[in-house]
Design a protein around this motif. Sequence first.
Motif, PDB file in Angstrom:
ATOM      1  N   MET A   1       0.837  -1.200   0.000  1.00 61.82           N
ATOM      2  CA  MET A   1       0.000   0.000   0.000  1.00 61.82           C
ATOM      3  C   MET A   1       0.872   1.251   0.000  1.00 61.82           C
ATOM      4  O   MET A   1       1.926   1.293   0.631  1.00 61.82           O
ATOM      5  CB  MET A   1      -0.895   0.011   1.246  1.00 61.82           C
ATOM      6  CG  MET A   1      -2.031  -0.988   1.193  1.00 61.82           C
ATOM      7  SD  MET A   1      -3.321  -0.475   0.062  1.00 61.82           S
ATOM      8  CE  MET A   1      -4.543  -1.712   0.421  1.00 61.82           C
ATOM      9  N   ARG A 305     -12.183   0.517  -2.347  1.00 66.49           N
ATOM     10  CA  ARG A 305     -10.734   0.402  -2.495  1.00 66.49           C
ATOM     11  C   ARG A 305     -10.355   0.806  -3.906  1.00 66.49           C
ATOM     12  O   ARG A 305     -11.199   0.861  -4.801  1.00 66.49           O
ATOM     13  CB  ARG A 305     -10.232  -0.993  -2.147  1.00 66.49           C
ATOM     14  CG  ARG A 305     -10.514  -2.070  -3.175  1.00 66.49           C
ATOM     15  CD  ARG A 305      -9.909  -3.382  -2.733  1.00 66.49           C
ATOM     16  NE  ARG A 305     -10.091  -4.434  -3.714  1.00 66.49           N
ATOM     17  CZ  ARG A 305      -9.700  -5.693  -3.504  1.00 66.49           C
ATOM     18  NH1 ARG A 305      -9.135  -6.015  -2.357  1.00 66.49           N
ATOM     19  NH2 ARG A 305      -9.860  -6.597  -4.437  1.00 66.49           N
ATOM     20  N   TRP A 306      -9.068   1.059  -4.097  1.00 66.63           N
ATOM     21  CA  TRP A 306      -8.600   1.649  -5.353  1.00 66.63           C
ATOM     22  C   TRP A 306      -7.354   0.918  -5.830  1.00 66.63           C
ATOM     23  O   TRP A 306      -6.294   1.008  -5.219  1.00 66.63           O
ATOM     24  CB  TRP A 306      -8.288   3.129  -5.120  1.00 66.63           C
ATOM     25  CG  TRP A 306      -7.969   3.912  -6.372  1.00 66.63           C
ATOM     26  CD1 TRP A 306      -8.064   3.503  -7.653  1.00 66.63           C
ATOM     27  CD2 TRP A 306      -7.507   5.257  -6.425  1.00 66.63           C
ATOM     28  NE1 TRP A 306      -7.688   4.488  -8.512  1.00 66.63           N
ATOM     29  CE2 TRP A 306      -7.338   5.596  -7.789  1.00 66.63           C
ATOM     30  CE3 TRP A 306      -7.213   6.206  -5.461  1.00 66.63           C
ATOM     31  CZ2 TRP A 306      -6.888   6.838  -8.186  1.00 66.63           C
ATOM     32  CZ3 TRP A 306      -6.774   7.445  -5.860  1.00 66.63           C
ATOM     33  CH2 TRP A 306      -6.613   7.763  -7.207  1.00 66.63           C
ATOM     34  N   ASN A 307      -7.501   0.225  -6.930  1.00 61.90           N
ATOM     35  CA  ASN A 307      -6.356  -0.403  -7.581  1.00 61.90           C
ATOM     36  C   ASN A 307      -5.904   0.526  -8.699  1.00 61.90           C
ATOM     37  O   ASN A 307      -6.325   0.406  -9.850  1.00 61.90           O
ATOM     38  CB  ASN A 307      -6.726  -1.778  -8.122  1.00 61.90           C
ATOM     39  CG  ASN A 307      -5.534  -2.500  -8.723  1.00 61.90           C
ATOM     40  OD1 ASN A 307      -4.392  -2.075  -8.578  1.00 61.90           O
ATOM     41  ND2 ASN A 307      -5.796  -3.598  -9.403  1.00 61.90           N
ATOM     42  N   TRP A 313      -1.918  -0.405  -5.409  1.00 58.12           N
ATOM     43  CA  TRP A 313      -3.000  -0.363  -4.429  1.00 58.12           C
ATOM     44  C   TRP A 313      -2.822   0.837  -3.519  1.00 58.12           C
ATOM     45  O   TRP A 313      -1.768   1.024  -2.930  1.00 58.12           O
ATOM     46  CB  TRP A 313      -3.022  -1.636  -3.590  1.00 58.12           C
ATOM     47  CG  TRP A 313      -3.396  -2.846  -4.385  1.00 58.12           C
ATOM     48  CD1 TRP A 313      -2.539  -3.756  -4.919  1.00 58.12           C
ATOM     49  CD2 TRP A 313      -4.709  -3.253  -4.745  1.00 58.12           C
ATOM     50  NE1 TRP A 313      -3.226  -4.720  -5.607  1.00 58.12           N
ATOM     51  CE2 TRP A 313      -4.570  -4.431  -5.510  1.00 58.12           C
ATOM     52  CE3 TRP A 313      -5.976  -2.739  -4.509  1.00 58.12           C
ATOM     53  CZ2 TRP A 313      -5.671  -5.115  -6.026  1.00 58.12           C
ATOM     54  CZ3 TRP A 313      -7.068  -3.423  -5.018  1.00 58.12           C
ATOM     55  CH2 TRP A 313      -6.914  -4.583  -5.768  1.00 58.12           C
ATOM     56  N   SER A 315      -4.562   2.708  -0.241  1.00 55.87           N
ATOM     57  CA  SER A 315      -5.505   2.529   0.847  1.00 55.87           C
ATOM     58  C   SER A 315      -6.438   3.722   0.974  1.00 55.87           C
ATOM     59  O   SER A 315      -6.031   4.867   0.768  1.00 55.87           O
ATOM     60  CB  SER A 315      -4.733   2.344   2.162  1.00 55.87           C
ATOM     61  OG  SER A 315      -5.608   2.452   3.274  1.00 55.87           O
ATOM     62  N   MET A 526      -4.929  -6.514   1.493  1.00 58.37           N
ATOM     63  CA  MET A 526      -5.692  -6.529   0.248  1.00 58.37           C
ATOM     64  C   MET A 526      -7.166  -6.200   0.460  1.00 58.37           C
ATOM     65  O   MET A 526      -7.927  -6.107  -0.477  1.00 58.37           O
ATOM     66  CB  MET A 526      -5.576  -7.907  -0.405  1.00 58.37           C
ATOM     67  CG  MET A 526      -4.171  -8.221  -0.903  1.00 58.37           C
ATOM     68  SD  MET A 526      -3.698  -7.077  -2.204  1.00 58.37           S
ATOM     69  CE  MET A 526      -4.823  -7.595  -3.478  1.00 58.37           C
ATOM     70  N   ALA A 528     -10.597  -4.166   1.287  1.00 59.90           N
ATOM     71  CA  ALA A 528     -11.057  -2.797   1.065  1.00 59.90           C
ATOM     72  C   ALA A 528     -11.358  -2.162   2.403  1.00 59.90           C
ATOM     73  O   ALA A 528     -11.936  -2.787   3.279  1.00 59.90           O
ATOM     74  CB  ALA A 528     -12.306  -2.807   0.205  1.00 59.90           C
TER      75      ALA A 528
END
Length: 532
Positions: A1, A305-307, A313, A315, A526, A528
């Motif tokens: 993260m 969550r944001w990839n 990734w 947070s 991993m 969210a």
Amino acid sequence: MQTAQRIIYHYRRRRFILCIVLAILTLIVTLGLRYVTERSDNRHEIVEYSQRAIASLEKVLEPIEIARKSLVTLPGIPCDMTQYQLREQAARLQTVRSIALVKDGTLYCSSIFGQRDIPINQLQPKLPSVYPLMTLSTAGSLLKGSPILLLWEPSSLDGQSGVMQVVNIELLAGLTLQPRPPLITQAVLNVANQYLIGQTIYDNQLPLARGHAEHRYHSSRYPFAVIATGPSPERVALQSLPAQLPLALMLSLLIGYITWLASATRMSFSWEINLGIAAREFEVFCQPLVRARDRHCVGVEILLRWNNPRQGWISPDVFIPLAEQQGLIAPLTRYVLAETVRQRHLFPASEQFHIGINVAASHFHNGVIIDDLRRVWFANRPEQQLMLELTERDALPDMDYRVVRELHQMGVELAIDDFGTGQSSLAYLERLHPNVLKIDKSFTAAIGTDAVNSTVTDIIIALGKRLRINLVAEGVETEQQEGYLRRHGVAILQGYLYAKPMPIADFPRWLAGDLPPPAINNDRHMSALTLR
């Protein structure tokens, strides 16, 4: 993260590098353009100088040429009959020192000395000549050794007879060929293979100072050229660059500063968030809430969550605070609302099923949340019960409580998330009239291990019962915690003991019991996190 510090540093570093690169490019381009312009100006100045010198000399030679052609019929006529005419022409032309007539190779009449009898080749070895001739020479009489320009016009086919004009080239060159340093340090008159520099005539080769260049320009009317010598235009332009440096530096710094201001939006995390929303890079997850007595699922909390394909990734603990700072938390909430409504068919279609969505207090200002709910949520007529969760770390006392009352009238429930971790105030609990208090996972984790936090947990539970507010405990990971909370009257539980955050598309399988139970404390990075 990614951490907030790393992301902010990354964007600031990119902006700084861009500003430095553009500033350096501006400096280089400015100095380069100045160099090219100065070099072009130098070349133009040399050409202009040479053409002006050539034009001046041609203007002087033109009447001399006309006079010479009118005198070409005189050779052979006795001197006492032509001397007056010669003197009159010499006086009229001014730049001509003397005019002489030559017959059969003998100079027999001069405008200065009158009758003479001297072989012309004794005075000027290049004469007589079959062809018209212009040459540099030195005076053999009067001002001996001074440079002169000889003009010869033959009057006979064998070239033994003709008219010789002597031009005071030293005076003429001195007036016409003045140097113009630093670009032109020396101006030279070139006739055939002879070069006049000052009072000295050089044959065959022009002496050139080291590092200097010559620029030769020929007359189109007469057989002579003007040569300007000095440092090359490139060298002079290069030497002038230090004087241009302060202005170029100021311009480059200005461009760098403007770039810094202009890139504040496009090269910032706010731009990244907007791009992520437009490209649908954010993923909406959910985590179930269960009844303590039978573990029956009664709702979900919507998580985000944001990839990020550019950063990896990220947070919510990083991008949510930054979005709040940049005023982008409302667009993120709208995104969550829209995605939840779009996938609402995956949840039980019952008003007893709660869907919790985190909302920032700033979204309440001026009733913006009301408009968004009407446009996105209620316009689609979902059957599930909507619950807005407000984190206690938000500026809850600054909220517009008229908006809160309207939300209650619309049937929207309110929950205070992470209760007990922020600036607690019983006054705003009374004014908000929340339906739910969510006990923070730090208090849940302390059950059975930390006497102080366990006591705080008991106080929160007692407060909720006293105010008749429903309680939800977050972060339940062990059956010991579950049993303790159930015994103390906490009706709704949430945590890894029941389910990890999952994509909404996986929720029906979990609800049907097809998904394996979650591994406690496994792969948390991993998961969210809540939109806060």
